[in-house]
Design an enzyme around this catalytic site. Sequence first.
Site, PDB file in Angstrom:
ATOM      1  N   LEU A 125       0.739  -1.287  -0.010  1.00  0.00           N
ATOM      2  CA  LEU A 125      -0.191  -0.073  -0.007  1.00  0.00           C
ATOM      3  C   LEU A 125       0.971   1.220   0.094  1.00  0.00           C
ATOM      4  CD1 LEU A 125      -2.715   1.453   0.342  1.00  0.00           C
ATOM      5  CD2 LEU A 125      -2.412   1.135   3.096  1.00  0.00           C
ATOM      6  N   SER A 132       0.715   7.583   5.651  1.00  0.00           N
ATOM      7  CA  SER A 132      -0.472   7.547   6.449  1.00  0.00           C
ATOM      8  C   SER A 132      -1.673   7.982   5.760  1.00  0.00           C
ATOM      9  CB  SER A 132      -0.331   8.664   7.511  1.00  0.00           C
ATOM     10  OG  SER A 132       0.867   8.336   8.393  1.00  0.00           O
ATOM     11  N   GLY A 242      -5.263  -6.612  10.491  1.00  0.00           N
ATOM     12  CA  GLY A 242      -3.761  -6.526  10.553  1.00  0.00           C
ATOM     13  C   GLY A 242      -3.184  -5.981  11.800  1.00  0.00           C
ATOM     14  N   ARG A 243      -3.645  -4.886  12.364  1.00  0.00           N
ATOM     15  CA  ARG A 243      -3.186  -4.142  13.503  1.00  0.00           C
ATOM     16  C   ARG A 243      -3.341  -5.035  14.727  1.00  0.00           C
ATOM     17  NH1 ARG A 243      -6.415   1.017  11.355  1.00  0.00           N
ATOM     18  NH2 ARG A 243      -4.555   1.418  10.093  1.00  0.00           N
ATOM     19  N   GLU A 363       1.598  -0.289   9.685  1.00  0.00           N
ATOM     20  CA  GLU A 363       0.211  -0.560   9.870  1.00  0.00           C
ATOM     21  C   GLU A 363      -0.497   0.424  10.602  1.00  0.00           C
ATOM     22  OE1 GLU A 363      -1.153  -4.558   9.949  1.00  0.00           O
ATOM     23  OE2 GLU A 363       0.645  -5.459   9.220  1.00  0.00           O
TER      24      GLU A 363
HETATM   25  C1  FAD Z   1      10.062  -1.649   8.484  1.00  0.00           C
HETATM   26  C2  FAD Z   1       8.891  -1.146   7.812  1.00  0.00           C
HETATM   27  C3  FAD Z   1       8.059  -2.221   7.207  1.00  0.00           C
HETATM   28  C4  FAD Z   1       6.643  -1.840   6.440  1.00  0.00           C
HETATM   29  N1  FAD Z   1       6.089  -2.888   5.674  1.00  0.00           N
HETATM   30  C5  FAD Z   1       5.130  -2.066   4.955  1.00  0.00           C
HETATM   31  C6  FAD Z   1       4.282  -3.219   4.293  1.00  0.00           C
HETATM   32  O1  FAD Z   1       4.707  -4.433   4.173  1.00  0.00           O
HETATM   33  N2  FAD Z   1       3.361  -2.796   3.269  1.00  0.00           N
HETATM   34  C7  FAD Z   1       2.972  -1.236   3.397  1.00  0.00           C
HETATM   35  O2  FAD Z   1       2.132  -1.047   2.460  1.00  0.00           O
HETATM   36  N3  FAD Z   1       3.745  -0.324   4.165  1.00  0.00           N
HETATM   37  C8  FAD Z   1       4.725  -0.912   5.011  1.00  0.00           C
HETATM   38  N4  FAD Z   1       5.310   0.027   5.559  1.00  0.00           N
HETATM   39  C9  FAD Z   1       4.968   1.538   5.569  1.00  0.00           C
HETATM   40  C10 FAD Z   1       4.310   2.040   6.967  1.00  0.00           C
HETATM   41  O3  FAD Z   1       2.948   1.472   6.916  1.00  0.00           O
HETATM   42  C11 FAD Z   1       4.358   3.456   6.915  1.00  0.00           C
HETATM   43  O4  FAD Z   1       5.729   3.970   7.001  1.00  0.00           O
HETATM   44  C12 FAD Z   1       3.425   4.150   7.725  1.00  0.00           C
HETATM   45  O5  FAD Z   1       2.267   3.927   7.514  1.00  0.00           O
HETATM   46  C13 FAD Z   1       3.659   5.613   7.947  1.00  0.00           C
HETATM   47  O6  FAD Z   1       3.781   6.475   6.697  1.00  0.00           O
HETATM   48  P1  FAD Z   1       4.784   7.266   6.284  1.00  0.00           P
HETATM   49  O7  FAD Z   1       6.189   6.736   6.427  1.00  0.00           O
HETATM   50  O8  FAD Z   1       4.760   7.812   4.803  1.00  0.00           O
HETATM   51  O9  FAD Z   1       4.819   8.533   7.292  1.00  0.00           O
HETATM   52  P2  FAD Z   1       3.886   9.568   7.030  1.00  0.00           P
HETATM   53  O10 FAD Z   1       2.639   9.418   6.750  1.00  0.00           O
HETATM   54  O11 FAD Z   1       4.805  10.729   6.282  1.00  0.00           O
HETATM   55  O12 FAD Z   1       4.001  10.340   8.578  1.00  0.00           O
HETATM   56  C14 FAD Z   1       4.983  11.066   9.301  1.00  0.00           C
HETATM   57  C15 FAD Z   1       4.515  11.489  10.481  1.00  0.00           C
HETATM   58  O13 FAD Z   1       3.559  12.395  10.756  1.00  0.00           O
HETATM   59  C16 FAD Z   1       2.411  11.917  11.408  1.00  0.00           C
HETATM   60  N5  FAD Z   1       1.192  12.202  10.706  1.00  0.00           N
HETATM   61  C17 FAD Z   1       0.843  11.783   9.424  1.00  0.00           C
HETATM   62  N6  FAD Z   1      -0.354  12.252   9.027  1.00  0.00           N
HETATM   63  C18 FAD Z   1      -0.895  12.663  10.277  1.00  0.00           C
HETATM   64  C19 FAD Z   1      -2.327  13.155  10.752  1.00  0.00           C
HETATM   65  N7  FAD Z   1      -3.115  13.380   9.798  1.00  0.00           N
HETATM   66  N8  FAD Z   1      -2.315  13.664  12.139  1.00  0.00           N
HETATM   67  C20 FAD Z   1      -1.308  13.523  12.985  1.00  0.00           C
HETATM   68  N9  FAD Z   1      -0.055  12.796  12.443  1.00  0.00           N
HETATM   69  C21 FAD Z   1      -0.040  12.619  11.285  1.00  0.00           C
HETATM   70  C22 FAD Z   1       2.756  10.275  11.540  1.00  0.00           C
HETATM   71  O14 FAD Z   1       1.904   9.793  12.522  1.00  0.00           O
HETATM   72  C23 FAD Z   1       4.286  10.349  11.470  1.00  0.00           C
HETATM   73  O15 FAD Z   1       4.555  10.666  12.940  1.00  0.00           O
HETATM   74  C24 FAD Z   1       6.441  -0.559   6.573  1.00  0.00           C
HETATM   75  C25 FAD Z   1       7.395   0.674   6.957  1.00  0.00           C
HETATM   76  C26 FAD Z   1       8.540   0.137   7.535  1.00  0.00           C
HETATM   77  C27 FAD Z   1       9.440   1.203   8.240  1.00  0.00           C
END
Ligand code: FAD
Length: 380
Positions: A125, A132, A242-243, A363
């Site tokens: 995803l 996020s 998943g969560r 997740e």
């Molecule tokens: C080791 C690892 C494995 C993973 N495995 C998978 C996988 O198998 N499949 C997959 O699809 N993804 C996977 N992910 C991705 C993971 O789900 C995302 O990193 C996560 O959802 C956060 O997205 P982002 O990194 O883009 O952070 P961002 O969305 O850029 O967020 C950055 C910060 O801003 C905050 N933030 C964002 N929006 C808001 C809001 N509206 N209000 C308050 N705070 C907010 C977040 O909480 C965070 O603290 C993985 C990530 C890692 C590091």
Amino acid sequence: MNFTLTEEQEMIRQAARDFAHTELLPGVIERDETQQFPSEQVKKMGELGFMGMMVDPEYGGSGLDTLSYVLTMEELSKVDASSSVIVSVNNSLVCWGLETFGSEEQKEKYLKKLASGEIIGAFCLSEPEAGSDATSQKTTAIDKGDHYVLNGTKNWITNGSSASVYLVIAQTHIEKGYKGINALIVEKGMPGFEIGPKENKLGIRGSDTHSLIFNDVKIPKENRIGGDGFGFKFAMKTLAGGRIGIAAQALGIAAGAYELAKNYSKERRAFGTEISNHQAIAFKLADMHTQIEAARYLVYKAAWDKDQDNDYDISGAMAKLYASQVAMETTVEAVQIFGGNGFVKEYHVERMMRDAKITQIYEGTSEIQKIVISRSILKK
Ligand SMILES: Cc1cc2nc3c(=O)[nH]c(=O)nc-3n(C[C@H](O)[C@H](O)[C@H](O)COP(=O)(O)OP(=O)(O)OC[C@H]3O[C@@H](n4cnc5c(N)ncnc54)[C@H](O)[C@@H]3O)c2cc1C
């Protein structure tokens, strides 16, 4: 209210505990150090039925309830969170998503092999600009009649290079926003599908996390999961379950670190007595134990809600939010109890502290869980 596990659940927990100690513990430090994927261990977990725990035996699964799955996740995570995330993604995202929403042909072709552990899957995803905010999908799946043409990049994909089957979320009808998103089954080796380099991570270093690149990949229409435009709903429903798996992972990391710290505190001596006799240490253990027990009931309750067909969006989000916070706090305190030994690799707790952090991120970050919970309580 009944807090007693069934005989079957107790047996499964014991089997997972034994497996974790005999098969995951040896080499766990080295796999973390060298970022080595636990291939042999995953194969054995498939043989034990851990890779498709909730899937109907008709499709190669173990036919167990969510609580049994959560108990297994907890036990595996006490020892090796890199291995448990592989189990979690395969069970709660890939197998559950396919069994619940896939067509009969998709279940025959993919689910049987995934649930038996013959192959493993990935759930795709996240993108460089859609984490996020998962509605901002830039990957496109353009409808060409009998097939889609897939283009774009996915980021941070667990099981990125070890999977054989990938559930990929992509935008088909840009003008429809999230209602124009589809979920497609992509096979490794399809022309135009490339796997990027392995990420060099802080924690869960034994699991392989990669970006995936799609350049004009032709996906047959029969590989779409659900109706046209169902992809976003598919992703959200799947992640809600998943969560619970990740909450159980966090619980296991916390419980594992606590057990190590408690045992150490009864052996290590300072000022003429075991450090557990110093109240500052004993109180840390009391806090850890209390918080872990509270997290455990949130996690089990979320699993129970899922098994009862209750709404589990809020209970799953609360379980993940709280258990991941407890994992972080407990592992930091476990390192403290170990003193200098906590800072070196051979005592395990420094790895657990690094592993704990991801449970607050993937997740759905903790901030996103708070959005889910607050929206749910305010709408009532
Ligand atoms: C080791 C690892 C494995 C993973 N495995 C998978 C996988 O198998 N499949 C997959 O699809 N993804 C996977 N992910 C991705 C993971 O789900 C995302 O990193 C996560 O959802 C956060 O997205 P982002 O990194 O883009 O952070 P961002 O969305 O850029 O967020 C950055 C910060 O801003 C905050 N933030 C964002 N929006 C808001 C809001 N509206 N209000 C308050 N705070 C907010 C977040 O909480 C965070 O603290 C993985 C990530 C890692 C590091």
